[in-house]
Write a protein that holds these residues in place. Structure first.
Motif, mmCIF file in Angstrom:
data_model
loop_
_atom_site.group_PDB
_atom_site.id
_atom_site.type_symbol
_atom_site.label_atom_id
_atom_site.label_comp_id
_atom_site.label_asym_id
_atom_site.label_seq_id
_atom_site.Cartn_x
_atom_site.Cartn_y
_atom_site.Cartn_z
ATOM 1 N N GLU A 130 0.809 -1.217 0.000
ATOM 2 C CA GLU A 130 0.000 0.000 0.000
ATOM 3 C C GLU A 130 0.847 1.275 0.000
ATOM 4 O O GLU A 130 0.347 2.358 -0.345
ATOM 5 C CB GLU A 130 -0.941 0.004 1.216
ATOM 6 C CG GLU A 130 -2.049 -1.026 1.150
ATOM 7 C CD GLU A 130 -1.645 -2.424 1.584
ATOM 8 O OE1 GLU A 130 -2.517 -3.296 1.653
ATOM 9 O OE2 GLU A 130 -0.434 -2.657 1.853
ATOM 10 N N THR A 131 2.121 1.156 0.368
ATOM 11 C CA THR A 131 3.002 2.324 0.361
ATOM 12 C C THR A 131 3.759 2.468 -0.960
ATOM 13 O O THR A 131 4.555 3.397 -1.125
ATOM 14 C CB THR A 131 4.032 2.238 1.509
ATOM 15 O OG1 THR A 131 4.801 1.042 1.352
ATOM 16 C CG2 THR A 131 3.328 2.214 2.863
ATOM 17 N N GLY A 132 3.531 1.543 -1.878
ATOM 18 C CA GLY A 132 4.235 1.571 -3.157
ATOM 19 C C GLY A 132 3.831 2.771 -3.997
ATOM 20 O O GLY A 132 2.783 3.383 -3.776
ATOM 21 N N PRO A 133 4.648 3.130 -4.989
ATOM 22 C CA PRO A 133 4.348 4.294 -5.833
ATOM 23 C C PRO A 133 3.077 4.095 -6.656
ATOM 24 O O PRO A 133 2.801 2.995 -7.136
ATOM 25 C CB PRO A 133 5.577 4.406 -6.739
ATOM 26 C CG PRO A 133 6.179 3.030 -6.751
ATOM 27 C CD PRO A 133 5.893 2.451 -5.403
ATOM 28 N N LEU A 134 2.307 5.169 -6.793
ATOM 29 C CA LEU A 134 1.100 5.144 -7.601
ATOM 30 C C LEU A 134 1.433 5.634 -9.005
ATOM 31 O O LEU A 134 2.299 6.489 -9.192
ATOM 32 C CB LEU A 134 0.013 6.026 -6.977
ATOM 33 C CG LEU A 134 -0.315 5.755 -5.503
ATOM 34 C CD1 LEU A 134 -1.492 6.628 -5.054
ATOM 35 C CD2 LEU A 134 -0.617 4.280 -5.259
ATOM 36 N N SER A 135 0.726 5.107 -9.990
ATOM 37 C CA SER A 135 1.002 5.480 -11.376
ATOM 38 C C SER A 135 -0.267 5.384 -12.209
ATOM 39 O O SER A 135 -0.929 4.352 -12.231
ATOM 40 C CB SER A 135 2.081 4.565 -11.971
ATOM 41 O OG SER A 135 2.274 4.847 -13.340
ATOM 42 N N ALA A 136 -0.579 6.479 -12.900
ATOM 43 C CA ALA A 136 -1.773 6.486 -13.747
ATOM 44 C C ALA A 136 -1.513 5.849 -15.105
ATOM 45 O O ALA A 136 -2.449 5.406 -15.770
ATOM 46 C CB ALA A 136 -2.260 7.920 -13.949
ATOM 47 N N ASP A 137 -0.251 5.834 -15.518
ATOM 48 C CA ASP A 137 0.115 5.268 -16.825
ATOM 49 C C ASP A 137 -0.779 5.786 -17.953
ATOM 50 O O ASP A 137 -1.180 5.033 -18.855
ATOM 51 C CB ASP A 137 0.085 3.735 -16.777
ATOM 52 C CG ASP A 137 1.337 3.153 -16.142
ATOM 53 O OD1 ASP A 137 2.349 3.874 -16.068
ATOM 54 O OD2 ASP A 137 1.303 1.982 -15.721
ATOM 55 N N ASN A 138 -1.115 7.056 -17.871
ATOM 56 C CA ASN A 138 -1.895 7.725 -18.923
ATOM 57 C C ASN A 138 -3.252 7.067 -19.168
ATOM 58 O O ASN A 138 -3.769 7.081 -20.282
ATOM 59 C CB ASN A 138 -1.097 7.764 -20.236
ATOM 60 C CG ASN A 138 -1.590 8.850 -21.174
ATOM 61 O OD1 ASN A 138 -2.047 9.906 -20.732
ATOM 62 N ND2 ASN A 138 -1.519 8.592 -22.475
ATOM 63 N N ASN A 139 -3.833 6.477 -18.105
ATOM 64 C CA ASN A 139 -5.149 5.858 -18.222
ATOM 65 C C ASN A 139 -6.144 6.615 -17.329
ATOM 66 O O ASN A 139 -5.857 6.836 -16.145
ATOM 67 C CB ASN A 139 -5.079 4.395 -17.807
ATOM 68 C CG ASN A 139 -6.426 3.694 -17.930
ATOM 69 O OD1 ASN A 139 -7.259 3.772 -17.039
ATOM 70 N ND2 ASN A 139 -6.648 3.025 -19.049
ATOM 71 N N PRO A 140 -7.309 7.007 -17.855
ATOM 72 C CA PRO A 140 -8.239 7.834 -17.067
ATOM 73 C C PRO A 140 -8.827 7.126 -15.861
ATOM 74 O O PRO A 140 -9.106 7.772 -14.844
ATOM 75 C CB PRO A 140 -9.328 8.208 -18.080
ATOM 76 C CG PRO A 140 -9.259 7.150 -19.137
ATOM 77 C CD PRO A 140 -7.816 6.776 -19.229
ATOM 78 N N TYR A 141 -9.008 5.813 -15.935
ATOM 79 C CA TYR A 141 -9.527 5.092 -14.770
ATOM 80 C C TYR A 141 -8.493 5.112 -13.656
ATOM 81 O O TYR A 141 -8.794 5.463 -12.507
ATOM 82 C CB TYR A 141 -9.894 3.653 -15.141
ATOM 83 C CG TYR A 141 -10.417 2.862 -13.961
ATOM 84 C CD1 TYR A 141 -11.693 3.103 -13.449
ATOM 85 C CD2 TYR A 141 -9.629 1.897 -13.337
ATOM 86 C CE1 TYR A 141 -12.169 2.399 -12.350
ATOM 87 C CE2 TYR A 141 -10.103 1.186 -12.239
ATOM 88 C CZ TYR A 141 -11.370 1.445 -11.751
ATOM 89 O OH TYR A 141 -11.830 0.755 -10.656
ATOM 90 N N CYS A 142 -7.257 4.729 -13.975
ATOM 91 C CA CYS A 142 -6.184 4.733 -12.974
ATOM 92 C C CYS A 142 -6.008 6.132 -12.382
ATOM 93 O O CYS A 142 -5.908 6.290 -11.160
ATOM 94 C CB CYS A 142 -4.870 4.275 -13.594
ATOM 95 S SG CYS A 142 -4.915 2.650 -14.379
ATOM 96 N N GLN A 143 -5.975 7.133 -13.254
ATOM 97 C CA GLN A 143 -5.744 8.507 -12.814
ATOM 98 C C GLN A 143 -6.814 8.976 -11.835
ATOM 99 O O GLN A 143 -6.508 9.553 -10.788
ATOM 100 C CB GLN A 143 -5.709 9.446 -14.027
ATOM 101 C CG GLN A 143 -5.539 10.918 -13.681
ATOM 102 C CD GLN A 143 -4.192 11.226 -13.063
ATOM 103 O OE1 GLN A 143 -3.187 10.657 -13.472
ATOM 104 N NE2 GLN A 143 -4.160 12.105 -12.073
ATOM 105 N N THR A 144 -8.082 8.703 -12.154
ATOM 106 C CA THR A 144 -9.156 9.236 -11.304
ATOM 107 C C THR A 144 -9.335 8.435 -10.018
ATOM 108 O O THR A 144 -9.810 8.975 -9.019
ATOM 109 C CB THR A 144 -10.484 9.318 -12.080
ATOM 110 O OG1 THR A 144 -10.796 8.048 -12.679
ATOM 111 C CG2 THR A 144 -10.392 10.371 -13.173
ATOM 112 N N LYS A 145 -8.929 7.171 -10.007
ATOM 113 C CA LYS A 145 -8.942 6.428 -8.745
ATOM 114 C C LYS A 145 -7.854 6.966 -7.805
ATOM 115 O O LYS A 145 -8.046 7.035 -6.581
ATOM 116 C CB LYS A 145 -8.754 4.930 -8.981
ATOM 117 C CG LYS A 145 -9.862 4.259 -9.781
ATOM 118 C CD LYS A 145 -11.251 4.519 -9.210
ATOM 119 C CE LYS A 145 -11.599 3.586 -8.069
ATOM 120 N NZ LYS A 145 -13.013 3.728 -7.646
#
Length: 333
Positions: A130-145
């Motif tokens: 849970e402390t790992g880096p977050l990454s949206a990878d240019n995806n709108p679902y990932c980004q908005t979560k």
């Protein structure tokens, strides 16, 4: 917290996760109220739930839904693989914050936000915590979560308002559109294939195991905490899709290189647009189906004593029984 006789608001009660949460909550003696965008209230009412119809983005509806509630389980979200980010933000971020603020104002004590392991993106380290880096990878679902979590966490202020975030894995079971219904429909058309020889790990999470984890987090009042939740099994994408095909009695699916699969789906979508048909599967879905590693659930195992009760074999057995009595074609919008 003793959950019996508490009143639980479930957003998205008419959707896959919200519906099963309602069934299991009522079985535990919890009073359930549902908030849904569709006008078909009868199904949830027959279950014994009170139903409010409206949007999670509507402030007045959110206030109405949260009145007299002890707990909110926020499951409503936009889960498509791609699309305009403003559509995702309006529901996944603004909608979540709207419900949470309404709940806090109404005196709700506990708020569970259903997030996703997709906050880590598509290329993450093995057993990421849970402390790992977050990454949206240019995806709108990932980004908005990711954005939703960032806006919700500051609202946590127990004992007045306790917030818990559940980063769910790939939730399957009776009613799952991405991991059961769509693959089976593609298999029936002999169009299903998996990418790159099914390498990587499918972080499956049987729906009942997810709801168990949510109830455990509430009972232990794990406020301010974030939990990765999966079944904790090492199942390759190939093994899962082979087992799904066997469950259906379909031929074993073939493997296609990832880039070729994306190109095929892109051309398929273009053809569907010509005939004004909605795309049944987007090229971006390949990214979701080729993630490389497992997520760590050690924190949930330690703090919540989370032990997934239903393994993949039993989960698929229960899913097969549901598929045999369901016209799954009607579930795809």
């Amino acid at each position: 917290m003793n959950l019996q006789n508490k009143t639980l608001l479930i957003t998205g009660i008419d959707e896959f996760i919200g519906w099963r949460a309602a069934e299991l909550a009522i079985a535990k003696g919890i009073k359930v109220r549902g908030l849904q965008s569709s006008s078909n209230q009868e199904k949830a009412q027959k279950l014994g739930a009170e139903v409010i119809v409206g949007s999670i983005t509507d402030a007045a509806i959110a206030q109405k839904a949260c009145q007299g509630v002890d707990i909110v389980l926020h499951t409503a979200q936009l889960t498509e693989e791609a699309g305009p980010i403003q559509n995702f933000r309006s529901i996944n971020v603004a909608g979540a914050v709207n419900i949470a603020k309404a709940a806090k104002t109404a005196g709700v004590k506990s708020f569970v936000h259903l997030s996703s392991v997709m906050v880590y993106g598509f290329n993450y380290s093995d057993r990421i915590t849970e402390t790992g880096p977050l990454s949206a990878d240019n995806n709108p679902y990932c980004q908005t979560k990711i954005e939703a979590e960032a806006e919700l966490l500051p609202l946590n202020s127990p004992p007045d308002f306790g917030l818990i975030i559940i980063r769910a894995g790939d939730v399957y079971g009776p009613g799952s559109i991405p991991w059961i219904v769509r693959p089976l429909l593609m298999m029936r058309q002999k169009l299903f294939a998996y990418a790159n020889d099914g390498q990587g790990i499918f972080n499956h999470l049987y729906i009942d195991n997810l709801i168990d984890a949510i109830f455990l987090a509430l009972e232990k009042e794990a406020y301010g905490e974030i939990f990765n939740i999966t079944d904790g099994e090492q199942t390759t994408w190939k093994e899962y899709f082979m087992r799904l095909a066997a469950m259906e009695g379909s031929p074993a699916p073939m493997s296609i290189p990832k880039d070729e699969m994306k190109l095929f789906l892109k051309l398929r979508n273009q053809g569907q647009k010509l005939f004004r048909k909605k795309a049944d599967i987007l090229p971006e879905s390949v990214d979701f189906m080729t993630r490389p590693h497992a997520y760590s659930i050690a924190k949930a195992q330690t703090l919540l004593d989370f032990k997934p009760k239903i393994d993949l074999e039993e989960g698929l057995r229960q899913t097969k029984a549901w598929v045999q009595k369901t016209d799954i074609q009607k579930l795809v919008k």
